[in-house]
Design a protein around this motif. Structure first.
Motif, mmCIF file in Angstrom:
data_model
loop_
_atom_site.group_PDB
_atom_site.id
_atom_site.type_symbol
_atom_site.label_atom_id
_atom_site.label_comp_id
_atom_site.label_asym_id
_atom_site.label_seq_id
_atom_site.Cartn_x
_atom_site.Cartn_y
_atom_site.Cartn_z
ATOM 1 N N SER A 64 0.832 -1.214 0.000
ATOM 2 C CA SER A 64 0.000 0.000 0.000
ATOM 3 C C SER A 64 0.860 1.255 0.000
ATOM 4 O O SER A 64 0.491 2.272 -0.603
ATOM 5 C CB SER A 64 -0.898 0.019 1.240
ATOM 6 O OG SER A 64 -1.819 -1.022 1.175
ATOM 7 N N SER A 65 1.991 1.201 0.667
ATOM 8 C CA SER A 65 2.861 2.382 0.718
ATOM 9 C C SER A 65 3.376 2.721 -0.690
ATOM 10 O O SER A 65 3.515 3.894 -1.051
ATOM 11 C CB SER A 65 4.040 2.127 1.668
ATOM 12 O OG SER A 65 3.556 1.835 2.952
ATOM 13 N N TYR A 66 3.615 1.679 -1.474
ATOM 14 C CA TYR A 66 4.024 1.887 -2.874
ATOM 15 C C TYR A 66 2.881 2.572 -3.658
ATOM 16 O O TYR A 66 3.108 3.490 -4.445
ATOM 17 C CB TYR A 66 4.376 0.518 -3.469
ATOM 18 C CG TYR A 66 4.573 0.475 -4.959
ATOM 19 C CD1 TYR A 66 5.737 0.942 -5.552
ATOM 20 C CD2 TYR A 66 3.578 -0.052 -5.797
ATOM 21 C CE1 TYR A 66 5.912 0.882 -6.926
ATOM 22 C CE2 TYR A 66 3.752 -0.115 -7.174
ATOM 23 C CZ TYR A 66 4.925 0.359 -7.740
ATOM 24 O OH TYR A 66 5.085 0.313 -9.093
ATOM 25 N N GLU A 113 9.740 -0.424 9.418
ATOM 26 C CA GLU A 113 10.592 -1.586 9.713
ATOM 27 C C GLU A 113 10.617 -2.589 8.567
ATOM 28 O O GLU A 113 11.180 -3.673 8.718
ATOM 29 C CB GLU A 113 10.071 -2.330 10.968
ATOM 30 C CG GLU A 113 9.941 -1.488 12.220
ATOM 31 C CD GLU A 113 11.289 -1.114 12.849
ATOM 32 O OE1 GLU A 113 12.318 -1.667 12.410
ATOM 33 O OE2 GLU A 113 11.295 -0.261 13.750
ATOM 34 N N THR A 114 9.978 -2.306 7.452
ATOM 35 C CA THR A 114 9.864 -3.290 6.372
ATOM 36 C C THR A 114 11.253 -3.636 5.816
ATOM 37 O O THR A 114 12.019 -2.746 5.427
ATOM 38 C CB THR A 114 8.935 -2.743 5.266
ATOM 39 O OG1 THR A 114 7.673 -2.488 5.884
ATOM 40 C CG2 THR A 114 8.758 -3.711 4.126
ATOM 41 N N LYS A 115 11.526 -4.930 5.763
ATOM 42 C CA LYS A 115 12.880 -5.388 5.440
ATOM 43 C C LYS A 115 13.358 -4.890 4.071
ATOM 44 O O LYS A 115 14.469 -4.362 3.952
ATOM 45 C CB LYS A 115 12.907 -6.920 5.500
ATOM 46 C CG LYS A 115 14.272 -7.519 5.235
ATOM 47 C CD LYS A 115 14.257 -9.005 5.524
ATOM 48 C CE LYS A 115 15.588 -9.651 5.178
ATOM 49 N NZ LYS A 115 15.741 -9.883 3.730
ATOM 50 N N LYS A 249 -8.352 -8.138 -2.245
ATOM 51 C CA LYS A 249 -7.763 -9.493 -2.223
ATOM 52 C C LYS A 249 -7.245 -9.855 -0.837
ATOM 53 O O LYS A 249 -7.433 -10.974 -0.382
ATOM 54 C CB LYS A 249 -6.729 -9.687 -3.334
ATOM 55 C CG LYS A 249 -5.454 -8.935 -3.235
ATOM 56 C CD LYS A 249 -4.552 -9.209 -4.450
ATOM 57 C CE LYS A 249 -4.918 -8.386 -5.655
ATOM 58 N NZ LYS A 249 -3.803 -8.018 -6.526
ATOM 59 N N GLU A 250 -6.644 -8.909 -0.117
ATOM 60 C CA GLU A 250 -6.009 -9.320 1.140
ATOM 61 C C GLU A 250 -6.988 -9.610 2.269
ATOM 62 O O GLU A 250 -6.704 -10.447 3.117
ATOM 63 C CB GLU A 250 -4.933 -8.326 1.595
ATOM 64 C CG GLU A 250 -5.424 -7.011 2.139
ATOM 65 C CD GLU A 250 -4.281 -6.162 2.707
ATOM 66 O OE1 GLU A 250 -4.322 -4.944 2.512
ATOM 67 O OE2 GLU A 250 -3.367 -6.704 3.337
ATOM 68 N N VAL A 251 -8.144 -8.918 2.296
ATOM 69 C CA VAL A 251 -9.058 -9.231 3.403
ATOM 70 C C VAL A 251 -10.232 -10.126 2.992
ATOM 71 O O VAL A 251 -10.762 -10.858 3.821
ATOM 72 C CB VAL A 251 -9.581 -7.981 4.172
ATOM 73 C CG1 VAL A 251 -8.448 -7.262 4.857
ATOM 74 C CG2 VAL A 251 -10.375 -7.049 3.315
#
Ligand code: F6R
Length: 374
Positions: A64-66, A113-115, A249-251
């Motif tokens: 989502s940040s993208y 914190e996203t790797k 799609k995710e929920v």
């Protein structure tokens, strides 16, 4: 903590008037004497000159940040005249794309914190690029390791699906563009238009969210059995269709695709039949003519099925479609570059209701984590 809401996701969707107000608090001020708005982003002021002299600005993020970066790209380019590209952090890392000290890299992350995003940040630091963090979690790794930045101040987001952080990210990035262009006389009228619209936005959401919720609850019922949904938009709404598809799609675990409307005739039109639900985003901006021709092409290839247009209120060009096999979801109109913030609301609510109808764990979808650190 959830108050009267059944799930955090719904609470966070309804919280958006407050979270957006918090993101703007102390940063956008109106001079009551002149009626003019001013912007003050303390966290990036020290590096403004370096950022403005950059040969390009690169946004790096995931999920989502993208999409928030995609939603803001056009207005950052318009107000700064600096070329902007948007990178998926994982792809940016795979390619080890050429990077120079004359570049500014903006790392956008709710958790901070996203790797993959952190890995891109350390690569950018190695190239001596200017690094900017746009994060929600204060004290997170990305906020500590970037040379300057903007905190979203959206409040903690508990639901795994990003909702209020997404809209605050777009606002933060638009404010970034407004700050970078604060002394550009030629952009003054446009900047004031955007600032006034930002000021108005929390009230617009507050006054319409209940109505939008009712419409999307009905819509979710009609989509409950659908195996697949297609979303389409362009311009500022391209990000909305990608983000809407991700939310659904995710929920709700429904296969959903967001497709640029200009790409439909290059392949995806073959998917269209009476069984494929389609949702179009038709904003009142310079893409409208293109959107109308795309939605006519889709309508001509079906005789029934769910067809939805998310458009701005009382738009005569869209009202004519109502009833003609189409359902309209009307949302308040705002400045073109901010419309994606309001147009995503029906998709956040639709995904929520679909997930509830299907009995899924809305706040903790299967296989997903709030913070992707591995
Ligand atoms: C989707 C969602 C994810 C995150 C992604 C990046 O609703 O929440 O796609 O946006 O994992 O996370 P952050 O923003 O914390 O870097």
């Amino acid at each position: 903590m959830r108050g009267s809401f059944d799930h955090y996701m719904l609470k966070e969707i309804y919280e958006q008037p407050e979270s957006l107000t918090s993101t703007m608090r102390g940063r956008i001020k109106k001079d009551e004497g002149t009626g003019r708005y001013e912007i003050h982003l303390g966290g990036v002021k020290s590096r403004l000159r370096d950022i403005l002299s950059s040969s390009r600005i690169i946004f790096v993020a995931c999920g989502s940040s993208y999409h928030a970066c995609l939603a803001a790209r056009q207005v950052v380019e318009e107000l700064t005249d600096v070329p902007v590209s948007v990178e998926l952090a994982s792809d940016f890392n795979d390619r080890k794309c050429p990077l120079f000290r004359s570049d500014t890299c903006v790392f956008v992350s709710q958790s901070g914190e996203t790797k993959d995003t952190l890995e891109s940040l350390s690569y950018a630091k190695g190239a001596d690029a200017v690094t900017v963090g746009v994060v929600n979690v204060v004290g997170s790794e990305i906020s500590r390791q970037t040379s300057c930045g903007i905190h979203l101040n959206a409040g903690s987001e508990i639901g795994v699906a990003s909702t209020k952080a997404y809209t605050s990210q777009i606002v933060a990035l638009v404010m970034f563009a407004l700050q970078l262009s604060h002394d550009r006389h030629s952009k003054d009228a446009r900047r004031q238009e955007i600032l006034a619209a930002l000021h108005e936005m929390p009230y617009q959401i507050e006054s319409s969210i209940k109505r939008i919720d009712e419409v999307t609850l009905r819509l979710a019922k009609s989509l409950e059995q659908s195996a697949s949904i297609l979303l389409s938009g362009r311009g500022f709404q391209f990000a909305t269709c990608l983000e809407g598809a991700l939310k659904i799609k995710e929920v709700s675990y429904t296969h959903t695709e967001g497709i640029h409307s200009g790409e439909l005739k290059h392949g995806p039109l073959a998917l269209i039949d009476d069984h494929m639900p389609v949702i179009f985003f038709a904003a009142s901006d310079n893409t409208k003519g293109h959107i109308q021709s795309a939605l006519q092409q889709v309508l001509a290839r079906r005789s029934s099925g769910v067809f939805v247009i998310v458009c701005t209120e009382d738009d005569p060009d869209m009202l004519k479609y109502r009833g003609n096999m189409c359902e309209l979801v009307e949302v308040p109109k705002t400045a073109d570059c901010l419309q994606s913030i309001i147009s995503i609301l029906p998709m956040q609510l639709l995904s929520y209701h679909l997930a509830v109808y299907r009995g899924h764990n809305v706040d903790q979808p299967r296989h997903l984590a709030k913070s992707v650190t591995v």
